[in-house]
Write a protein that holds these residues in place. Structure first.
Motif, PDB file in Angstrom:
ATOM      1  N   MET A 164       1.031  -7.168  12.804  1.00 36.25           N
ATOM      2  CA  MET A 164       1.743  -6.553  11.691  1.00 36.25           C
ATOM      3  C   MET A 164       1.555  -7.414  10.439  1.00 36.25           C
ATOM      4  O   MET A 164       1.878  -8.592  10.434  1.00 36.25           O
ATOM      5  CB  MET A 164       3.243  -6.432  12.025  1.00 36.25           C
ATOM      6  N   LYS A 165       0.993  -6.805   9.391  1.00 43.17           N
ATOM      7  CA  LYS A 165       0.765  -7.504   8.131  1.00 43.17           C
ATOM      8  C   LYS A 165       1.378  -6.697   6.993  1.00 43.17           C
ATOM      9  O   LYS A 165       1.401  -5.459   7.019  1.00 43.17           O
ATOM     10  CB  LYS A 165      -0.735  -7.682   7.880  1.00 43.17           C
ATOM     11  N   PHE A 166       1.860  -7.416   5.969  1.00 40.79           N
ATOM     12  CA  PHE A 166       2.454  -6.775   4.807  1.00 40.79           C
ATOM     13  C   PHE A 166       1.698  -7.182   3.552  1.00 40.79           C
ATOM     14  O   PHE A 166       1.212  -8.310   3.439  1.00 40.79           O
ATOM     15  CB  PHE A 166       3.927  -7.159   4.659  1.00 40.79           C
ATOM     16  N   TYR A 167       1.637  -6.252   2.600  1.00 38.41           N
ATOM     17  CA  TYR A 167       1.018  -6.557   1.317  1.00 38.41           C
ATOM     18  C   TYR A 167       1.785  -7.686   0.642  1.00 38.41           C
ATOM     19  O   TYR A 167       1.205  -8.585   0.059  1.00 38.41           O
ATOM     20  CB  TYR A 167       1.000  -5.305   0.437  1.00 38.41           C
ATOM     21  N   GLY A 184       8.276   1.105   3.210  1.00 40.07           N
ATOM     22  CA  GLY A 184       9.084   0.078   3.847  1.00 40.07           C
ATOM     23  C   GLY A 184       8.611  -0.161   5.276  1.00 40.07           C
ATOM     24  O   GLY A 184       8.314   0.788   6.006  1.00 40.07           O
ATOM     25  N   LEU A 185       8.509  -1.411   5.664  1.00 42.16           N
ATOM     26  CA  LEU A 185       8.006  -1.832   6.975  1.00 42.16           C
ATOM     27  C   LEU A 185       6.526  -1.516   7.168  1.00 42.16           C
ATOM     28  O   LEU A 185       5.987  -1.689   8.250  1.00 42.16           O
ATOM     29  CB  LEU A 185       8.817  -1.195   8.121  1.00 42.16           C
ATOM     30  N   SER A 186       5.887  -1.073   6.075  1.00 43.85           N
ATOM     31  CA  SER A 186       4.451  -0.847   6.121  1.00 43.85           C
ATOM     32  C   SER A 186       3.757  -1.783   5.141  1.00 43.85           C
ATOM     33  O   SER A 186       2.972  -2.644   5.538  1.00 43.85           O
ATOM     34  CB  SER A 186       4.121   0.611   5.780  1.00 43.85           C
ATOM     35  N   SER A 187       4.084  -1.645   3.853  1.00 42.14           N
ATOM     36  CA  SER A 187       3.490  -2.541   2.851  1.00 42.14           C
ATOM     37  C   SER A 187       4.352  -3.762   2.598  1.00 42.14           C
ATOM     38  O   SER A 187       3.865  -4.783   2.104  1.00 42.14           O
ATOM     39  CB  SER A 187       3.298  -1.795   1.528  1.00 42.14           C
ATOM     40  N   HIS A 188       5.646  -3.668   2.930  1.00 49.58           N
ATOM     41  CA  HIS A 188       6.544  -4.767   2.595  1.00 49.58           C
ATOM     42  C   HIS A 188       7.823  -4.724   3.418  1.00 49.58           C
ATOM     43  O   HIS A 188       8.137  -3.712   4.061  1.00 49.58           O
ATOM     44  CB  HIS A 188       6.916  -4.702   1.105  1.00 49.58           C
TER      45      HIS A 188
END
Length: 285
Positions: free
Chosen positions: A1-4, A214-218
């Protein structure tokens, strides 16, 4: 799991009462340096960028440079967001810290507060910062934000005052652009436009299902350590866990986080707060 990026609220103290921001109900809190470093140590496995803001203004902190030192220590980049009111509190050595990638200044904060300072006193330190960046050729973006557009151009009088000042300072023609567009004032110095938005609240009407970043990019982390799925959840209504009690890995792999993320993948909001958020409509066009 990675966030921008991960939003970390160094402090929830802003010092202003902008009409476009939500009322803060949580007690004033500033994150300790030790706790902040324990978070960064975990966050580095999930992102390369730390946005030092949720609702508080990091420029109110007298030791902002020490937080930036920690971000730099772990090889991450920082984004700073401010109302511009506290520009004089921060020396250029802090604002041009090696880890700072971008500075966002919300110009629409000035005319939404009862202030003892004049417009000239407000805008001048901001312009000085922009000129200083150009002088030292720093590879930092400065985004001057005018996120006050609406169908009636209700803030036009104030905006035109800002436009005139920017035209004088930068020697470029400044005029309205569409939301999400910008005017280039100088190298990596932009005037960015967007519309007002309604903060999500359980008091809002239901807007329906949809998806969100939310919970995808940040994700967001509040000053008290609460982890939230969205940078607009300033009161931790959708609290996923607290970093004083759990590791970030365990929080992100918890039942609530998984339910939210799986729901968004199917355009379904598993949380009441998300159903009552109109901002997600920007991702459902």
């Amino acid at each position: 799991m990675k966030f921008y990026r991960i939003y970390i609220e160094l402090t929830n103290v802003c010092g202003l009462k902008c009409s476009f921001c939500p009322t803060k109900n949580l007690p004033n809190k500033t994150m300790s340096l030790d706790f902040f470093e324990s978070i960064i140590r975990q966050a580095k496995d999930y992102t390369k960028e730390i946005a030092c803001h949720v609702v508080g203004d990091p420029f109110t902190l007298p030791n902002l440079n020490e937080y930036l030192d920690i971000i730099d220590k772990y090889g991450l980049k920082a984004l700073l967001t401010t109302s511009g009111y506290y520009m004089k509190k921060q020396p250029n050595s802090t604002l041009f810290h090696p880890c700072v990638k971008q500075i966002n200044i919300s110009l629409n904060a000035f005319n939404k507060n009862d202030s003892s300072i004049t417009f000239e006193q407000y805008i001048e330190p901001i312009l000085v910062l922009c000129k200083a960046k150009d002088k030292v050729a720093k590879e930092i973006f400065i985004n001057l934000r005018m996120w006050n557009l609406d169908s009636n151009l209700s803030e036009d009088s104030y905006n035109q005052e800002v436009f005139a000042k920017l035209e004088e300072a930068f020697g470029v023609k400044v005029e309205y652009k569409n939301p999400k567009e910008s005017v280039r004032l100088a190298y990596k110095t932009l005037l960015h436009f967007d519309t007002y938005f309604q903060w999500p609240s359980l008091a809002n009407p239901i807007y329906g299902h949809g998806t969100c970043q939310g919970l995808s990019s940040h994700i967001g982390i509040l000053a008290n350590g609460d982890v939230v799925p969205c940078c607009l959840d300033s009161e931790a209504v959708m609290k996923l866990g607290n970093l004083k009690e759990q590791k970030l890995f365990n929080i992100l792999n918890g039942k609530r986080a998984k339910s939210i993320k799986e729901g968004f993948a199917k355009n379904i909001c598993s949380e009441e707060m998300c159903l009552k958020c109109s901002y997600k409509d920007r991702f459902n066009l």
